[in-house]
Design a protein around this motif. Structure first.
Motif, PDB file in Angstrom:
ATOM      1  N   GLY A 209       0.742  -1.341   0.082  1.00  0.00           N
ATOM      2  CA  GLY A 209       0.059   0.127   0.084  1.00  0.00           C
ATOM      3  C   GLY A 209       0.960   1.203   0.088  1.00  0.00           C
ATOM      4  N   SER A 210       0.567   2.075   1.020  1.00  0.00           N
ATOM      5  CA  SER A 210       1.363   3.469   0.927  1.00  0.00           C
ATOM      6  C   SER A 210       2.627   3.283   1.922  1.00  0.00           C
ATOM      7  N   SER A 211       2.629   2.493   2.350  1.00  0.00           N
ATOM      8  CA  SER A 211       3.881   1.968   3.196  1.00  0.00           C
ATOM      9  C   SER A 211       5.243   1.785   2.328  1.00  0.00           C
ATOM     10  N   ARG A 212       6.423   1.957   3.052  1.00  0.00           N
ATOM     11  CA  ARG A 212       7.655   1.581   2.335  1.00  0.00           C
ATOM     12  C   ARG A 212       8.298   0.537   2.863  1.00  0.00           C
ATOM     13  N   LEU A 213       8.784  -0.096   1.846  1.00  0.00           N
ATOM     14  CA  LEU A 213       9.328  -1.710   2.086  1.00  0.00           C
ATOM     15  C   LEU A 213      10.915  -1.568   2.154  1.00  0.00           C
ATOM     16  N   ALA A 214      11.287  -2.008   3.532  1.00  0.00           N
ATOM     17  CA  ALA A 214      12.970  -1.845   3.571  1.00  0.00           C
ATOM     18  C   ALA A 214      13.308  -3.319   3.635  1.00  0.00           C
ATOM     19  N   LEU A 215      14.343  -3.564   3.001  1.00  0.00           N
ATOM     20  CA  LEU A 215      15.191  -4.950   3.136  1.00  0.00           C
ATOM     21  C   LEU A 215      16.435  -4.585   3.653  1.00  0.00           C
ATOM     22  N   TYR A 216      16.457  -5.353   4.967  1.00  0.00           N
ATOM     23  CA  TYR A 216      17.907  -4.952   5.734  1.00  0.00           C
ATOM     24  C   TYR A 216      18.587  -6.579   5.781  1.00  0.00           C
ATOM     25  N   THR A 217      19.944  -6.169   5.549  1.00  0.00           N
ATOM     26  CA  THR A 217      20.745  -7.623   5.543  1.00  0.00           C
ATOM     27  C   THR A 217      21.885  -7.192   6.725  1.00  0.00           C
ATOM     28  N   TYR A 218      22.626  -8.018   7.269  1.00  0.00           N
ATOM     29  CA  TYR A 218      23.496  -7.652   8.390  1.00  0.00           C
ATOM     30  C   TYR A 218      24.158  -9.222   8.553  1.00  0.00           C
ATOM     31  N   PHE A 219      25.275  -9.219   9.209  1.00  0.00           N
ATOM     32  CA  PHE A 219      26.335 -10.215   9.730  1.00  0.00           C
ATOM     33  C   PHE A 219      27.278 -10.814   8.643  1.00  0.00           C
ATOM     34  N   ALA A 220      27.247  -9.800   7.686  1.00  0.00           N
ATOM     35  CA  ALA A 220      28.097 -10.364   6.590  1.00  0.00           C
ATOM     36  C   ALA A 220      28.253  -9.177   5.607  1.00  0.00           C
ATOM     37  N   ASP A 221      29.376  -9.238   4.679  1.00  0.00           N
ATOM     38  CA  ASP A 221      29.593  -8.173   3.758  1.00  0.00           C
ATOM     39  C   ASP A 221      28.843  -8.290   2.573  1.00  0.00           C
ATOM     40  N   ALA A 222      27.901  -7.150   2.455  1.00  0.00           N
ATOM     41  CA  ALA A 222      26.974  -7.199   1.246  1.00  0.00           C
ATOM     42  C   ALA A 222      27.597  -6.303  -0.088  1.00  0.00           C
ATOM     43  N   THR A 223      28.862  -5.968   0.114  1.00  0.00           N
ATOM     44  CA  THR A 223      29.455  -5.198  -0.859  1.00  0.00           C
ATOM     45  C   THR A 223      29.346  -6.067  -2.326  1.00  0.00           C
ATOM     46  N   PRO A 224      29.492  -7.228  -2.246  1.00  0.00           N
ATOM     47  CA  PRO A 224      29.699  -8.124  -3.655  1.00  0.00           C
ATOM     48  C   PRO A 224      28.285  -8.119  -4.288  1.00  0.00           C
ATOM     49  N   LEU A 225      27.393  -8.043  -3.436  1.00  0.00           N
ATOM     50  CA  LEU A 225      25.844  -8.067  -3.795  1.00  0.00           C
ATOM     51  C   LEU A 225      25.208  -6.831  -4.116  1.00  0.00           C
ATOM     52  N   TYR A 226      25.829  -5.776  -3.689  1.00  0.00           N
ATOM     53  CA  TYR A 226      25.331  -4.366  -3.443  1.00  0.00           C
ATOM     54  C   TYR A 226      24.377  -3.816  -5.153  1.00  0.00           C
ATOM     55  N   GLU A 227      24.975  -4.330  -6.112  1.00  0.00           N
ATOM     56  CA  GLU A 227      24.373  -3.952  -7.339  1.00  0.00           C
ATOM     57  C   GLU A 227      23.075  -4.864  -7.498  1.00  0.00           C
ATOM     58  N   PHE A 239      22.396  -1.745   5.495  1.00  0.00           N
ATOM     59  CA  PHE A 239      23.339  -2.222   5.337  1.00  0.00           C
ATOM     60  C   PHE A 239      24.148  -2.391   6.805  1.00  0.00           C
ATOM     61  N   ASP A 240      24.675  -3.505   6.919  1.00  0.00           N
ATOM     62  CA  ASP A 240      25.737  -3.516   8.231  1.00  0.00           C
ATOM     63  C   ASP A 240      27.170  -3.200   7.670  1.00  0.00           C
ATOM     64  N   PHE A 241      27.580  -2.006   7.822  1.00  0.00           N
ATOM     65  CA  PHE A 241      28.789  -1.691   7.654  1.00  0.00           C
ATOM     66  C   PHE A 241      29.968  -2.226   8.315  1.00  0.00           C
ATOM     67  N   THR A 242      29.937  -2.844   9.582  1.00  0.00           N
ATOM     68  CA  THR A 242      30.948  -3.383  10.211  1.00  0.00           C
ATOM     69  C   THR A 242      31.435  -4.578   9.703  1.00  0.00           C
ATOM     70  N   TYR A 243      30.701  -5.117   8.780  1.00  0.00           N
ATOM     71  CA  TYR A 243      31.389  -6.568   7.997  1.00  0.00           C
ATOM     72  C   TYR A 243      31.831  -5.830   6.600  1.00  0.00           C
ATOM     73  N   ALA A 244      31.428  -4.843   6.300  1.00  0.00           N
ATOM     74  CA  ALA A 244      31.835  -4.096   4.846  1.00  0.00           C
ATOM     75  C   ALA A 244      32.773  -2.959   4.575  1.00  0.00           C
ATOM     76  N   PRO A 245      34.053  -3.347   4.986  1.00  0.00           N
ATOM     77  CA  PRO A 245      34.958  -2.105   4.976  1.00  0.00           C
ATOM     78  C   PRO A 245      34.919  -1.580   3.566  1.00  0.00           C
ATOM     79  N   LYS A 246      34.596  -2.228   2.361  1.00  0.00           N
ATOM     80  CA  LYS A 246      34.566  -1.502   1.160  1.00  0.00           C
ATOM     81  C   LYS A 246      33.477  -0.954   0.507  1.00  0.00           C
ATOM     82  N   LEU A 247      32.185  -1.130   1.232  1.00  0.00           N
ATOM     83  CA  LEU A 247      30.878  -0.759   0.986  1.00  0.00           C
ATOM     84  C   LEU A 247      30.809   0.875   0.570  1.00  0.00           C
TER      85      LEU A 247
END
Ligand SMILES: [Zn+2]
Lengths: 330, 373
Positions: A209-227, A239-247
Motif C-alpha cells: 500500500g502506501s507503506s515503504r518496504l525496507a530490506l535489511y541485511t547484516y552479519f556479512a559483507d553485502a558489498t559483492p551483492l550491492y548491485e 546495510f551492516d557496515f561493520t562487516y563491509a569495509p569496502k561498501l
C-alpha cells in the motif's frame, strides 16, 4: 538530505535494575504456571512502553517495539504458521544467541496475524513513528528443517513464505506502518538465491500500500551483492557496515536508486564509535544518494548489547548526526 | 602420532586413552553454597573448602571409574570465559545479554590492556594432581574464544584483542608446565563460527603453545566444521577433542575425504541427554572412529563437559565409556597384526556395520542438503 535516526529492530528486554528485569521474572513465573496470560502480557506491554520511551529519549526518530515479545527472530514468526513445529536450539549466524529451529511438516499457511496487533499497540503508545519488522521469507526458509515432500526445493518454501508474509505486510500497511522492514541476513551467504528472494519479495511489494518496504541485511559483507540488491522490489536497503569495509567506496562510486539505511554504528560491540571514524564515510556517501532521505541506524538489532549500552548507541547516533550537521558551521 | 611426544614427556598411556572434557556436575551442597556465597551469606573460605571437597570427590571418582587422564572437574568455575575475565586486568564484567529464550549471561567487556594477573589455574591443578598419580590436565580457555565471547572497547579489532589474550594464556601455560602439567587442554568452542578468522586464531594458538614441552589438546564443540576443515588441521595442538556422538557421521565422511592428521579425542557420550549410553552403543561409536583414525591416534571421551548432567548420570555414562574402551582394547589385542587399523569384532558387528553404512550415507546426504540451503 534529511538524516533520520532510526532504531534497527530488537532492543534489550532486561536492564541492570530489578525493575528492568521484571519481564525475566514474569517468564520464569509463566514457566511455573504462576502468572495468568493476561498478567504476563501486561508485563510485556509495560516493557514495550518502557523501551519505546527509552528510544525516544535517546533522540531516535523511527522507533521499533524492540521485538520484546519475540522468542527469537525465526521461531516467533514461523511458530505461528500452520504445518510448522518448533525444534531445538541453533546458533543465530555468528552470534552467541540461539534460536529455535522450525520444522516444516507440510504446506505453510498463515493462521492469523503475526505482529500486526503488536504493531498497533506500539504505535498507539509511541510519541514517534514505529517501524514494523519482519524476518524475511528467505532467512526463515533456510533456518528451517524441511520435513515434507512439498518442499524438496528450498525455493518453493521461500515463495510460499513470501505469500504468507505478504498478508502480514498488508495488515501492517492497514495498521498505518510507514516503514515495514524485512530482514534477510541469510541471503548474503547464499548469493545464488537472490533470484528466488526477488520473486518472493514481489507479493510483499504489491501488498505494501502506501507503506515503504525496507530490506535489511547484516552479519556479512553485502558489498559483492550491492548491485543485485539494488534490483530488488523494495524501497529502502539497510546495510551492516561493520562487516563491509569496502561498501562506502562502492556506494560512493555507484550511488543508490533506493533510500539507504546506514548501519555504521556497531550493534554488536560496546565500543562507542568516534566522529572521525564515521563522519568521513557520511561525507563520502551522502552526495551520491537521491531521494532526499537517509536513515542512520545501528548495524543490527541492539539485543546483543546490555540495555545501558544499547541506549548509549542510540544517543551516539544523535551526537554523530549533530556533529555531521555542524561540521561546516565552525 | 603424538605418542612419541607423550613418551618424551614421560607419559605412558594405554591404547585409546580415556579422558573427559573438563567440567563435572557440582554436588548439591556446592550449588547451594555458591548461591549463598553470591548472597554474601558465607565467606570465600567456606566456599573454597566445599570446592576442595567436591574436587576430591571427582578425582576419586575418575580413579575408581578407571579413566586415564583426569581433570579437576572445575568445581570452582562458573562460565568458562567469565572465570578468566573476572581475574584478568583489562576486563570488566558487562550487563546482562540474552542467549536464548529467558536465559541471560553477563558478557565481559575488554576495557584496557589485558594483563596476566599471576597464575589463574595452577593452584587448583596442583591441588588435584596432589590427589592422584594419574596425570591431571591443565584446563584453559583459548584466546580466540575469550575474545569472541567478550565485548571489545579497547583493542582496535578482534585480531589484536585475540593476540593480546594469546600472550596472557601463554604465561598461564608456562606456569602450568613449570608446576609439572604435561597435558594441557585449551578450549576453543568459538573456533568454527567465523571461518575467515581461522588464520589469526591459528596464529594466536601458536603464540600459546609454541615450543612448550606439553601435550596440547583443544576442545571444539560441534559447529560448522565443514567450513574450517581441513584448514583447522594447521591449529598448533597435538589433539583435537570433538563432539561426535550426535553428528559424528558426517565428520567421518569429511575425514575420509581429507585424512585427519592429529590425535583425536572422539566424543562418544551425548552430554545433552539424560539417557546413560550402554557400553555396546559406545563401543559401536569407537569402532566407527577406528575406521578413519589409526588406533595410535585415538582418545575417547564425552562430547563436551558433563556439568549439565546429574552426578549419577555422569558416573553412569563414564562407566559405560570405560567398559566399552576395555572391550575394544581386548579386541585390538587379539586382532592380527596387519589388520589392526580396521578391527573386526565378530561377524554380527560386520553385518551391522554394512547396514549402518547404508543408513549413514542417506543421513549424510540429508544433512549436506540441509547445510547447503
Ligand atoms: Zn563443548
Amino acid at each position: 538530505m534529511e538524516l533520520v535516526l532510526a532504531n534497527h529492530s530488537s532492543y534489550p528486554r532486561v536492564g541492570a535494575s530489578r525493575e528492568q528485569q521484571r519481564l525475566r521474572r514474569a517468564y520464569a513465573q509463566r514457566e511455573r504456571g504462576e502468572i495468568s496470560p493476561d498478567d504476563f502480557s501486561r508485563v510485556q506491554d509495560s516493557v514495550v512502553a518502557e523501551v519505546i520511551q527509552e528510544q525516544a529519549h535517546a533522540g531516535c526518530e523511527l522507533l521499533t517495539d524492540g521485538q520484546i515479545r519475540w522468542y527469537d527472530p525465526v521461531s516467533h514468526l514461523a511458530g505461528k504458521l500452520n504445518q510448522v513445529e518448533i525444534n531445538g536450539l541453533l546458533r543465530y549466524f555468528d552470534t552467541n544467541f540461539y534460536f529455535r529451529q522450525p520444522v516444516i511438516k507440510g504446506r505453510v499457511a498463515g493462521n492469523g496475524p503475526l505482529v500486526a496487533e503488536d504493531f498497533r499497540y506500539a504505535r498507539a503508545i509511541s510519541p514517534r513513528p514505529i517501524k514494523a519488522v519482519l524476518t524475511g521469507p528467505y532467512t526463515l526458509a533456510v533456518s528451517s528443517i524441511r520435513q515434507t515432500p512439498v518442499y524438496r526445493q528450498l525455493s518453493t518454501l521461500v515463495l510460499d513464505l513470501g505469500e504468507v508474509l505478504a498478508q502480514e505486510v498488508r495488515a501492517l500497511a492497514g495498521a498505518g506502518a510507514e516503514v515495514i522492514q524485512v530482514e534477510e541476513p541469510a541471503i548474503l551467504k547464499h548469493p545464488k538465491d537472490l533470484r528466488v528472494l526477488h520473486k518472493a519479495l514481489k507479493p510483499l511489494n504489491q501488498a505494501k500500500g502506501s507503506s515503504r518496504l525496507a530490506l535489511y541485511t547484516y552479519f556479512a559483507d553485502a558489498t559483492p551483492l550491492y548491485e543485485s540488491l539494488q534490483e530488488l522490489p523494495v524501497d529502502i536497503l539497510g546495510f551492516d557496515f561493520t562487516y563491509a569495509p569496502k561498501l562506502p567506496e562502492k556506494i560512493a562510486k555507484l550511488g543508490s536508486q533506493k533510500v539507504l539505511g546506514l548501519g555504521l554504528i556497531d550493534g554488536r560491540n560496546t565500543r562507542m564509535e568516534a566522529a572521525p571514524q564515521v563522519l568521513p564515510i557520511l561525507e563520502k556517501i551522502l552526495p551520491r544518494l537521491s531521494g532526499g532521505l537517509v536513515y542512520l541506524n545501528p548495524s543490527c538489532g541492539l539485543e546483543y548489547l546490555p540495555r545501558e549500552k544499547a541506549g548509549a548507541k542510540l544517543r551516539l547516533l544523535k551526537e554523530l548526526r549533530d556533529a555531521f550537521l555542524q561540521r561546516g558551521k565552525r | 602420532m603424538s605418542q612419541a611426544k607423550l613418551k618424551k614427556l614421560g607419559l605412558t598411556l594405554p591404547p585409546l586413552p580415556t579422558s573427559t572434557v573438563g567440567s563435572f556436575p557440582k554436588p548439591d551442597y556446592l550449588v547451594e553454597a555458591r548461591a549463598r556465597f553470591a548472597r554474601k551469606e558465607i565467606s570465600q573460605k567456606e566456599l573454597e573448602a566445599l570446592e576442595r571437597k567436591a574436587t576430591e570427590f571427582w578425582v576419586a571418582q575418575q580413579e575408581a571409574i578407571g579413566l586415564d587422564v583426569l581433570v579437576d572437574g572445575e568445581q570452582y568455575r562458573g562460565d568458562m570465559v567469565a572465570y578468566f575475565a573476572e581475574v584478568m586486568p583489562g576486563f570488566q564484567m558487562g550487563g546482562l545479554v540474552r542467549s536464548y529464550g529467558n536465559r541471560y549471561y553477563r558478557k565481559p567487556i575488554i576495557t584496557g590492556k589485558i594483563q596476566w594477573p599471576g597464575p589463574m589455574t595452577v593452584k587448583w591443578w596442583k591441588f588435584a594432581q596432589g590427589l592422584t598419580s594419574k596425570p591431571i590436565k591443565g584446563m584453559l580457555t583459548g584466546p580466540y574464544t575469550i575474545m569472541d565471547w567478550s565485548f571489545n572497547d579497547f583493542y582496535p579489532d578482534r585480531k589484536s584483542a585475540c593476540f593480546a589474550l594469546a600472550q596472557v594464556i601463554r604465561k598461564e601455560v608456562e606456569t602450568l608446565v613449570e608446576a609439572g602439567a604435561k597435558v594441557i587442554q585449551i578450549d576453543e568452542p568459538a573456533l568454527s563460527v567465523r571461518p575467515e578468522e581461522l588464520p589469526f586464531a591459528i596464529e594466536a594458538m601458536r603464540t600459546v603453545t609454541d615450543g612448550m614441552p606439553a601435550y596440547f589438546i583443544t576442545h571444539i564443540c560441534y559447529g560448522a566444521f565443514e567450513f574450517i576443515y581441513p584448514g583447522m588441521l594447521r591449529f598448533p595442538v597435538d589433539n583435537f577433542d570433538l563432539e561426535m556422538s550426535n553428528s559424528g557421521l558426517d565428520l567421518i565422511a569429511l575425514f575420509k575425504k581429507h585424512p585427519f592428521n592429529k590425535d583425536l579425542s572422539f566424543g562418544v557420550l551425548d552430554v545433552h541427554s539424560h539417557v546413560v549410553e550402554t557400553p555396546e552403543l559406545v563401543r559401536g561409536r569407537i569402532e566407527k572412529a577406528l575406521q578413519v583414525i589409526p588406533k595410535e591416534a585415538l582418545w575417547v571421551d564425552p562430547d563436551c563437559g558433563l556439568k549439565t548432567r546429574t552426578v549419577e548420570e555422569a558416573q553412569g555414562k563414564l562407566r559405560s565409556m570405560v567398559a566399552a574402551v576395555r572391550e575394544v582394547r581386548q579386541a585390538l589385542d587379539k586382532a592380527p597384526k596387519g589388520k589392526r587399523r580396521r578391527i573386526e569384532v565378530g561377524s554380527v558387528v560386520k553385518k551391522r556395520r554394512k547396514k549402518i553404512r547404508k543408513h549413514k550415507y542417506k543421513k549424510m546426504r540429508r544433512r549436506m542438503r540441509h547445510k547447503k540451503k
